[in-house]
Design a protein around this motif. Structure first.
Motif, short mmCIF file in Angstrom:
data_model
loop_
_atom_site.label_atom_id
_atom_site.label_comp_id
_atom_site.label_asym_id
_atom_site.label_seq_id
_atom_site.Cartn_x
_atom_site.Cartn_y
_atom_site.Cartn_z
N TRP A 14 -17.17 92.35 46.89
CA TRP A 14 -17.77 90.92 47.31
C TRP A 14 -18.01 90.97 48.87
O TRP A 14 -16.97 90.92 49.31
CB TRP A 14 -17.41 89.68 46.63
CG TRP A 14 -17.81 88.62 46.99
CD1 TRP A 14 -19.04 88.19 46.94
CD2 TRP A 14 -16.96 87.28 47.12
NE1 TRP A 14 -19.31 86.94 47.34
CE2 TRP A 14 -17.92 86.22 47.37
CE3 TRP A 14 -15.67 86.93 47.35
CZ2 TRP A 14 -17.71 84.92 47.66
CZ3 TRP A 14 -15.11 85.60 47.40
CH2 TRP A 14 -16.43 84.66 47.85
N HIS A 110 -15.64 87.23 41.00
CA HIS A 110 -16.60 87.03 42.03
C HIS A 110 -17.93 88.20 42.00
O HIS A 110 -18.99 87.94 42.72
CB HIS A 110 -15.79 87.27 43.27
CG HIS A 110 -15.31 85.98 43.84
ND1 HIS A 110 -13.88 85.77 44.00
CD2 HIS A 110 -15.65 84.80 44.34
CE1 HIS A 110 -13.70 84.50 44.28
NE2 HIS A 110 -14.78 84.01 44.64
N HIS A 141 -17.96 81.92 37.73
CA HIS A 141 -18.72 82.40 38.85
C HIS A 141 -20.15 82.96 38.26
O HIS A 141 -21.15 83.25 39.04
CB HIS A 141 -18.24 83.30 39.89
CG HIS A 141 -17.30 82.81 40.67
ND1 HIS A 141 -16.03 82.76 40.48
CD2 HIS A 141 -17.53 82.16 42.19
CE1 HIS A 141 -15.53 82.29 41.46
NE2 HIS A 141 -16.49 82.02 42.46
N GLU A 171 -13.21 76.87 44.84
CA GLU A 171 -13.30 77.94 45.89
C GLU A 171 -12.40 77.73 47.23
O GLU A 171 -11.80 78.55 47.85
CB GLU A 171 -14.99 78.05 46.24
CG GLU A 171 -15.22 79.50 46.92
CD GLU A 171 -15.08 80.52 45.59
OE1 GLU A 171 -14.29 81.27 45.52
OE2 GLU A 171 -16.16 80.44 45.07
#
Length: 232
Positions: A14, A110, A141, A171
């Motif tokens: 990510w 993610h 997510h 988060e």
């Protein structure tokens, strides 16, 4: 037999706001627990990823800390191993016909923030399933994938829908709010979602018409059971 399409991220990293990358993939519980529940209900599961790449579990999702203890972590790892051959031969998302399935489910992690959020094939699939009236489940997510959906006029198909997903508060607690390029809750609200936030890390699901969403890993089992009820 009721058929379920699992659309799983193919991302392994990510990209953060500073250009560095964080190891990621799908969140183990969010794939394993719904898969187990669907199989127990005698549903047939098909896995698809962008390009047909073999999906990777986020390393952090396999730890004892992430799963409330080593016993639970071992159970999830063991289940994923039991379906390893299925995960190692996913269909290519771009070639999947959603009309062949009775419901569609997107697990999170993610990873979807990296690939599914900008994947046009996924966006077209999501729009088609939404319009079909078939149950559509999106977890944690994974609502990032909804960002890629567009109608021919440029409108967002999910505007005005009540939904949830990994919250800004969650988060921040995970330590990524100040490091991410964007936050899921913000983007969903900017596009016109009626975002409904639950208690951080507690199970929380929201249903609006045929869209069923779960906020976090703790929502995995509840969301899967909701989808089974909707499909029967």
């Amino acid at each position: 037999m009721t058929s379920v399409l699992f659309v799983v991220t193919g991302a392994t990293a990510w990209t953060l706001a500073d250009g560095t990358t964080h190891p990621t993939g799908y969140w183990a519980e969010e794939l394993a627990e719904p898969h187990r529940i669907f199989r127990a209900a005698d549903f047939d599961v098909t896995v698809a990823t962008p390009g047909g790449v073999v999906p990777t579990a986020d390393p952090g999702s396999l730890t004892a800390q992430a799963n409330g203890g080593q016993e639970r972590a071992d159970a999830i790892t063991g289940y994923l191993e039991s379906i390893r051959f299925e995960l190692e031969e996913p269909q290519a998302l771009e070639k999947v016909d959603p009309d062949h399935f009775d419901l569609v489910f997107y697990p999170g992690g993610h990873g979807p923030m990296e690939d599914l959020a900008v994947n046009e094939a996924s966006g077209r699939l999501l729009t088609r399933v939404l319009d079909s009236g078939k149950p559509l489940g999106v977890l944690c997510h994974a609502p990032a994938a909804l960002l890629a959906a567009r109608r021919e006029d440029g409108g967002w198909p999910f505007a005005g829908y009540r939904m949830t997903g990994f919250s800004n508060a969650e988060e921040r607690a995970a330590g990524f709010a100040d490091r991410a390029k964007w936050l899921l809750q913000d983007r969903l609200q900017e596009l016109g979602a009626d975002y409904v936030e639950g208690t951080p890390f507690a199970g929380h699901t929201v249903t609006d018409r045929n869209l069923h969403t779960g906020q976090n890993p703790g929502s995995s089992a509840e969301l899967a059971r909701t989808l089974i009820e909707a499909a029967i």
